[in-house]
Enzyme design. Structure first.
Site, short mmCIF file in Angstrom:
data_model
loop_
_atom_site.label_atom_id
_atom_site.label_comp_id
_atom_site.label_asym_id
_atom_site.label_seq_id
_atom_site.Cartn_x
_atom_site.Cartn_y
_atom_site.Cartn_z
N LYS A 9 -49.04 49.99 -44.72
CA LYS A 9 -49.58 51.21 -44.13
C LYS A 9 -48.69 52.43 -44.45
CE LYS A 9 -51.87 48.76 -40.29
NZ LYS A 9 -52.07 48.74 -38.82
N TYR A 49 -62.22 50.48 -40.49
CA TYR A 49 -61.91 50.24 -39.08
C TYR A 49 -63.13 50.45 -38.19
CZ TYR A 49 -56.88 49.53 -39.74
OH TYR A 49 -55.65 49.03 -40.09
N PHE A 57 -58.18 54.85 -29.33
CA PHE A 57 -57.19 55.17 -30.35
C PHE A 57 -57.79 55.37 -31.75
CE2 PHE A 57 -57.21 50.48 -29.89
CZ PHE A 57 -57.49 50.08 -31.20
N ARG A 85 -50.96 36.40 -40.37
CA ARG A 85 -50.91 36.99 -39.02
C ARG A 85 -49.60 36.58 -38.33
NH1 ARG A 85 -54.56 40.98 -37.38
NH2 ARG A 85 -54.47 40.20 -35.26
N THR A 91 -49.49 42.97 -32.71
CA THR A 91 -49.84 44.36 -33.00
C THR A 91 -48.76 45.32 -32.49
OG1 THR A 91 -52.14 43.72 -32.64
CG2 THR A 91 -51.68 46.09 -32.77
N ARG A 102 -43.33 43.01 -38.29
CA ARG A 102 -43.45 44.12 -37.32
C ARG A 102 -42.22 44.20 -36.42
NH1 ARG A 102 -49.93 43.25 -36.23
NH2 ARG A 102 -50.69 44.84 -37.67
N ASN A 112 -47.36 50.39 -37.23
CA ASN A 112 -46.87 49.00 -37.23
C ASN A 112 -46.81 48.38 -38.63
OD1 ASN A 112 -49.56 48.59 -37.62
ND2 ASN A 112 -49.93 47.47 -35.72
N HIS A 115 -51.09 45.73 -42.16
CA HIS A 115 -52.35 45.15 -41.66
C HIS A 115 -52.49 43.73 -42.19
CE1 HIS A 115 -56.68 44.54 -41.05
NE2 HIS A 115 -56.68 44.06 -42.28
N GLU A 126 -62.89 42.45 -46.04
CA GLU A 126 -61.84 43.45 -46.22
C GLU A 126 -61.31 43.46 -47.66
OE1 GLU A 126 -60.19 43.45 -41.61
OE2 GLU A 126 -58.89 42.72 -43.23
P1 ATP Z 1 -54.39 45.30 -38.07
O1 ATP Z 1 -55.91 45.21 -37.93
O2 ATP Z 1 -53.92 46.63 -38.59
O3 ATP Z 1 -53.82 44.14 -38.82
P2 ATP Z 1 -54.12 44.18 -35.47
O4 ATP Z 1 -55.24 43.28 -35.89
O5 ATP Z 1 -52.85 43.57 -35.02
O6 ATP Z 1 -53.76 45.20 -36.62
P3 ATP Z 1 -56.10 45.77 -34.12
O7 ATP Z 1 -56.46 45.51 -32.69
O8 ATP Z 1 -57.05 45.32 -35.19
O9 ATP Z 1 -54.64 45.18 -34.36
O10 ATP Z 1 -55.85 47.33 -34.26
C1 ATP Z 1 -55.87 47.95 -35.54
C2 ATP Z 1 -54.77 48.96 -35.63
O11 ATP Z 1 -55.04 50.02 -34.71
C3 ATP Z 1 -53.38 48.44 -35.21
O12 ATP Z 1 -52.70 47.78 -36.23
C4 ATP Z 1 -52.69 49.72 -34.83
O13 ATP Z 1 -52.26 50.44 -35.99
C5 ATP Z 1 -53.81 50.49 -34.15
N1 ATP Z 1 -53.84 50.23 -32.70
C6 ATP Z 1 -54.26 49.11 -32.07
N2 ATP Z 1 -54.17 49.20 -30.75
C7 ATP Z 1 -53.69 50.44 -30.50
C8 ATP Z 1 -53.36 51.17 -29.32
N3 ATP Z 1 -53.54 50.64 -28.09
N4 ATP Z 1 -52.88 52.43 -29.47
C9 ATP Z 1 -52.72 52.98 -30.69
N5 ATP Z 1 -53.00 52.34 -31.85
C10 ATP Z 1 -53.47 51.10 -31.76
MG MG Z 2 -57.07 43.98 -36.74
#
Ligand code: ATP
Ligand code: MG
Length: 137
Positions: A9, A49, A57, A85, A91, A102, A112, A115, A126
């Protein structure tokens, strides 16, 4: 063999640690089948997304993901989706296990570093967001 999508990212590239993160991924036994350096448009990030469209968010997430270049990587390994993962951690880096990418490098739940696809079905979708058949090694 299974494939998953990683994205390094914008905060990863801002911190200039993309080399370290890629080495971490290689050391964990993943093969790189495709890799690009690009900047996401708002339209493309929004589609990627889409599942988070209703989340509070979402707008900040799109701002962040379009704030600088990213590196999408198609990775291959047995059990790639779940293993990746595990390698990246929770996350929120505060909840991520020691030794995860992370935990080592991320500063917040939003910024973070990386992805990782969350299911084999989403991994296929994806990967096709960034790569076509001719792109793979
Ligand atoms: P990713 O999809 O990026 O691998 P993830 O699956 O761990 O991450 P998701 O729930 O899919 O988490 O959220 C996608 C992305 O949105 C997160 O990686 C983070 O950058 C952002 N994000 C998620 N939750 C929050 C939150 N509560 N506040 C701000 N940003 C968030
Ligand atoms: Mg995700």
């Amino acid at each position: 063999m299974q494939r998953t999508l990683a994205i390094l990212k914008p905060d990863c590239l801002e911190k200039r640690i993309q080399g370290k993160v890629i080495q971490h991924i290689l050391d964990a036994g993943f093969e790189i089948r495709g890799m690009k350096l690009l900047r996401l448009s708002r339209e493309s990030a929004g589609r990627f997304y889409e599942i988070h469209k209703e989340k509070p968010f979402y707008n900040d997430l799109i701002d962040y993901m379009t704030s600088g270049p990213v590196i999408p990587i198609c990775l291959e390994k047995e059990n790639a989706v779940a293993d990746f993962r595990k390698l990246i951690g929770a996350t929120n880096p505060a909840n991520a296990e020691d030794g995860t990418i992370r935990k080592l490098y991320a500063e917040s739940i939003e910024r973070n570093i990386v992805h990782g696809s969350d299911s084999p079905e989403n991994a296929v979708k994806e990967i096709s967001h960034f790569f076509t058949d001719g792109d793979f090694i």
